[in-house]
Motif scaffolding. Structure first.
Motif, PDB file in Angstrom:
ATOM      1  N   UNK A  50       0.851  -1.206  -0.114  1.00 27.78           N
ATOM      2  CA  UNK A  50      -0.102   0.108  -0.116  1.00 27.78           C
ATOM      3  C   UNK A  50       0.925   1.130  -0.069  1.00 27.78           C
ATOM      4  N   UNK A  51       0.575   2.078  -0.975  1.00 30.66           N
ATOM      5  CA  UNK A  51       1.897   3.230  -1.049  1.00 30.66           C
ATOM      6  C   UNK A  51       1.485   4.289  -0.194  1.00 30.66           C
ATOM      7  N   UNK A  52       0.504   4.470   0.577  1.00 26.29           N
ATOM      8  CA  UNK A  52       0.169   5.614   1.437  1.00 26.29           C
ATOM      9  C   UNK A  52       0.508   5.617   2.925  1.00 26.29           C
ATOM     10  N   UNK A  53      -0.532   6.105   3.729  1.00 26.41           N
ATOM     11  CA  UNK A  53      -0.116   5.912   5.242  1.00 26.41           C
ATOM     12  C   UNK A  53      -1.618   5.795   5.683  1.00 26.41           C
ATOM     13  N   UNK A  79       4.913   0.393   6.901  1.00 31.38           N
ATOM     14  CA  UNK A  79       3.807   1.042   6.736  1.00 31.38           C
ATOM     15  C   UNK A  79       3.353   1.893   7.756  1.00 31.38           C
ATOM     16  N   UNK A  80       3.625   3.326   7.497  1.00 27.28           N
ATOM     17  CA  UNK A  80       3.381   4.459   8.700  1.00 27.28           C
ATOM     18  C   UNK A  80       1.911   4.360   9.190  1.00 27.28           C
ATOM     19  N   UNK A  81       1.910   4.437  10.539  1.00 26.32           N
ATOM     20  CA  UNK A  81       0.442   4.468  11.183  1.00 26.32           C
ATOM     21  C   UNK A  81       0.294   5.650  11.865  1.00 26.32           C
ATOM     22  N   UNK A  82      -0.411   6.514  11.777  1.00 27.23           N
ATOM     23  CA  UNK A  82      -0.476   7.570  12.519  1.00 27.23           C
ATOM     24  C   UNK A  82      -1.944   7.687  13.480  1.00 27.23           C
ATOM     25  N   UNK A  83      -1.807   7.640  14.969  1.00 26.59           N
ATOM     26  CA  UNK A  83      -2.884   7.409  15.779  1.00 26.59           C
ATOM     27  C   UNK A  83      -3.356   8.525  16.313  1.00 26.59           C
ATOM     28  N   UNK A  84      -4.602   8.750  16.588  1.00 20.31           N
ATOM     29  CA  UNK A  84      -5.309   9.863  17.245  1.00 20.31           C
ATOM     30  C   UNK A  84      -5.652   9.567  18.658  1.00 20.31           C
ATOM     31  N   UNK A  85      -5.060  10.238  19.444  1.00 15.10           N
ATOM     32  CA  UNK A  85      -5.316  10.179  20.835  1.00 15.10           C
ATOM     33  C   UNK A  85      -6.442  11.200  21.524  1.00 15.10           C
ATOM     34  N   UNK A  86      -6.972  10.833  22.567  1.00 14.29           N
ATOM     35  CA  UNK A  86      -7.576  11.836  23.306  1.00 14.29           C
ATOM     36  C   UNK A  86      -6.955  12.986  23.749  1.00 14.29           C
ATOM     37  N   UNK A  87      -7.472  14.020  24.485  1.00 11.82           N
ATOM     38  CA  UNK A  87      -6.774  15.197  25.076  1.00 11.82           C
ATOM     39  C   UNK A  87      -6.218  14.502  26.237  1.00 11.82           C
TER      40      UNK A  87
END
Length: 460
Positions: A50-53, A79-87
Motif C-alpha cells: 500500500x503506497x500511502x499511510x 507502513x506508517x500508522x498515525x494514531x489519534x489520541x484523546x486530549x
C-alpha cells in the motif's frame, strides 16, 4: 509542493464528522482520502505494498487503534500508522510509539498538523517501497548466473551480448579497459555463465606478485625445488582445474615468464618447479590489461607472440565517461548493495544528485562510483551528506560535451529515473516531472526510451 493525488491515505474513525473533516483537509492538500468507520473494514481493503499511510483513532468499538497498529505491523512493519489520541492521554501516546506507531495526533488538532504528518509519512513510505523494490531486484540479480552488467547504453548492452556469447564457447579472452572500468566483473560474468561456473575462478594480479615467486605462485613447485621449498605446493593454474584463471594486469608479467605462459596456453599443461612430469590442464584463461599490448609488443615490453595468442577474442570495456547515461542507474545499484550489506536504507537520487554525478569526470571509473555510493549510504545515515558535497574538490568535468548535449543528457537521466522509480507508469512519471503527458511522450521518442521497458525486470 503537494503530493500526487494518486497517493492514498486511509482515515479510520467511527465518528463520521472526523472522517469527513480529515478527508476534506487531505484532499485539499492533494491526497486521496479513503474513509473507513472501522479497523476491520480498513484491514480488509489494505493491499500489499500500500503506497500511502494510515490515520486511525485509537478508541473505537470492535478492534481499536492499538490492535490495528499491531495487525498492520505484523503485515508490513514499514507502513506508517498515525494514531489519534484523546486530549491529555499521554500514556496511550507513549505506548503507541513504543508499539511502532509512526506518530500520533492529540485531539483537537489543526489541519496543517495532519497534512505535515501525512507528508512526512508518505516520504518515509515511498523510500521504504523503493528500497524494497531495489532489494528485490538485487536478490533477483544475485540468483541469476554471474555478476550483472548494469546499464542501458548501447555500449554496455553490446558488451553484455558479447559476454553471453563468449561464455558459451571455449576460448581464451583478452579484456582491455582503464583502471576501475570493471574488467574483473566481466571476467567473473564470463566464468559464471559458462559451463565452468561451478568450478574455481582464480584471480591473479600479475603486478602484485613479486617477480621472485610469481612462477611458483602460478605453476607450483615440488619439495626441495629451491631453498625454502619444504613441501609440494599446487600453483594457481593447477588449483583452477576445470575453471577459469583470470590474469589481471598481464602487461606487468615479467618477459621471462611470458614465454612459459605462452607454452601453457598452447599445450594446456604445466610443469611444477622441480618436476619433469607435465600436468594436463582443463581451464579457460582470461587476461586483462589497461595498456595497448600491441604497442607494448612493438616497443619490446611485451612478447609479440603472446599478444597474438591472447588477442583472438578481445573485449573492450568502455570507461564510465563513454556511458554517462548509466551513471545514475549504476550509482543506485551500488547504493542498494551497500545498504543491503550494512542494514541501512539506500536514499533515492534527486535532481541535484543526478546533476552532480553527471558532471564528474570519473577518472576511477566504476570503482570510483561504487566507492562513492558506499560512502554516501554510510555517511548519509548520520550526516546530511549531499553528492555534490562528496564530489567537491575531486574534479568535475563533463568532458567534451557541449552545453546543449549536457542539458539533454541531464533531462534524459531525470526521465529515466522517473520511469524506473514508477516502474514505467507514465502518469506517475508525469506528475513527478511536472510534465504534460504529450510532452513526456515526445521526449520519450526523442531519447529512444520506452515506458514498457521499465515494467519488467532487467535481464542479467
Amino acid at each position: 509542493m503537494h503530493e500526487p493525488a494518486t497517493l492514498p491515505v486511509m482515515i479510520i474513525d467511527d465518528e463520521a464528522h472526523l472522517r469527513i473533516t480529515a478527508g476534506q483537509t487531505l484532499e485539499l492538500a492533494g491526497y486521496e482520502p479513503q474513509a473507513f468507520e472501522s479497523a476491520e473494514a480498513a484491514l480488509a481493503a489494505l493491499t500489499p505494498d500500500f503506497p500511502g499511510v494510515i490515520v486511525s483513532d485509537i478508541r473505537m468499538p470492535g478492534m481499536d487503534g492499538m490492535a490495528l497498529l499491531r495487525e498492520v505491523r505484523g503485515r508490513d512493519p514499514d507502513l506508517p500508522v498515525i494514531l489519534i489520541t484523546g486530549h491529555g492521554d499521554i500514556s496511550t501516546a507513549v505506548e503507541a510509539m513504543r508499539e511502532g506507531a509512526w506518530d500520533f495526533l492529540e485531539k483537537p488538532f489543526a489541519g496543517e498538523r495532519l497534512v505535515e504528518m501525512v507528508r512526512r509519512g508518505i516520504d518515509k513510505r515511498r523510500l521504504s517501497l523503493e528500497n524494497r523494490a531495489l532489494k528485490a531486484e538485487l536478490e533477483a540479480q544475485q540468483s541469476a548466473p554471474g555478476p550483472r552488467l548494469v546499464g542501458r547504453t548501447p555500449a554496455i548492452q553490446r558488451l553484455a551480448s558479447m559476454v553471453q556469447r563468449i561464455s558459451q564457447v571455449e576460448t581464451d579472452v583478452l579484456l582491455f579497459g582503464e583502471t576501475g572500468a570493471g574488467k574483473d566483473l566481466v571476467a567473473r560474468a564470463i566464468h559464471e555463465r559458462s559451463r565452468r561456473g561451478g568450478h574455481p575462478f582464480v584471480a591473479i594480479n600479475c603486478g602484485a606478485v613479486p617477480e621472485s615467486i610469481i612462477e611458483s605462485e602460478l605453476f607450483g613447485h615440488e619439495k626441495g625445488a629451491f631453498t625454502g621449498a619444504v613441501e609440494r605446493r599446487i600453483g594457481k593454474f593447477e588449483h583452477a582445474q576445470g575453471g577459469t584463471v583470470f590474469l589481471d594486469e598481464i602487461e606487468s608479467m615479467p618477459l621471462s615468464l611470458q614465454v612459459k605462459l605462452l607454452r601453457v596456453l598452447q599445450e594446456r599443461s604445466i610443469e611444477r618447479l622441480g618436476a619433469n612430469v607435465p600436468v594436463p590442464l582443463d581451464l579457460r584463461v582470461i587476461a586483462a590489461t589497461k595498456v595497448d599490448l600491441k604497442a607494448a609488443a612493438e616497443a619490446g615490453r611485451f612478447r609479440e607472440d603472446l599478444y597474438y595468442r591472447l588477442e583472438v577474442v578481445t573485449l573492450p570495456i568502455p570507461p564510465l565517461r563513454e556511458r554517462r547515461e548509466d551513471i545514475p542507474l549504476l550509482f543506485q545499484h551500488f547504493a542498494v548493495v551497500a545498504a543491503n550489506r550494512s542494514g541501512l536504507e539506500a536514499p533515492p537520487l534527486d535532481a541535484a544528485g543526478i546533476s552532480a554525478l553527471l558532471a564528474h569526470d570519473w577518472p576511477g571509473n566504476v570503482r570510483e562510483l561504487r566507492n562513492l555510493a558506499e560512502r554516501y549510504v554510510l555517511l548519509g545515515a548520520t550526516c546530511d551528506y549531499r553528492l555534490d558535497a562528496l564530489l567537491e574538490g575531486v574534479g568535475s568535468d563533463s568532458g567534451d560535451l557541449a552545453l546543449p548535449q549536457q542539458v539533454e543528457l541531464f533531462e534524459k537521466s531525470l526521465i529515466d529515473q522517473a520511469l524506473a522509480r514508477h516502474r514505467g507508469r507514465v502518469s506517475e512519471a508525469c506528475e513527478q516531472l511536472g510534465l504534460p503527458r504529450k510532452t513526456l511522450y515526445d521526449k520519450l521518442r526523442k531519447y529512444g526510451l520506452k515506458a514498457e521497458d521499465y515494467r519488467q525486470s532487467e535481464a542479467p
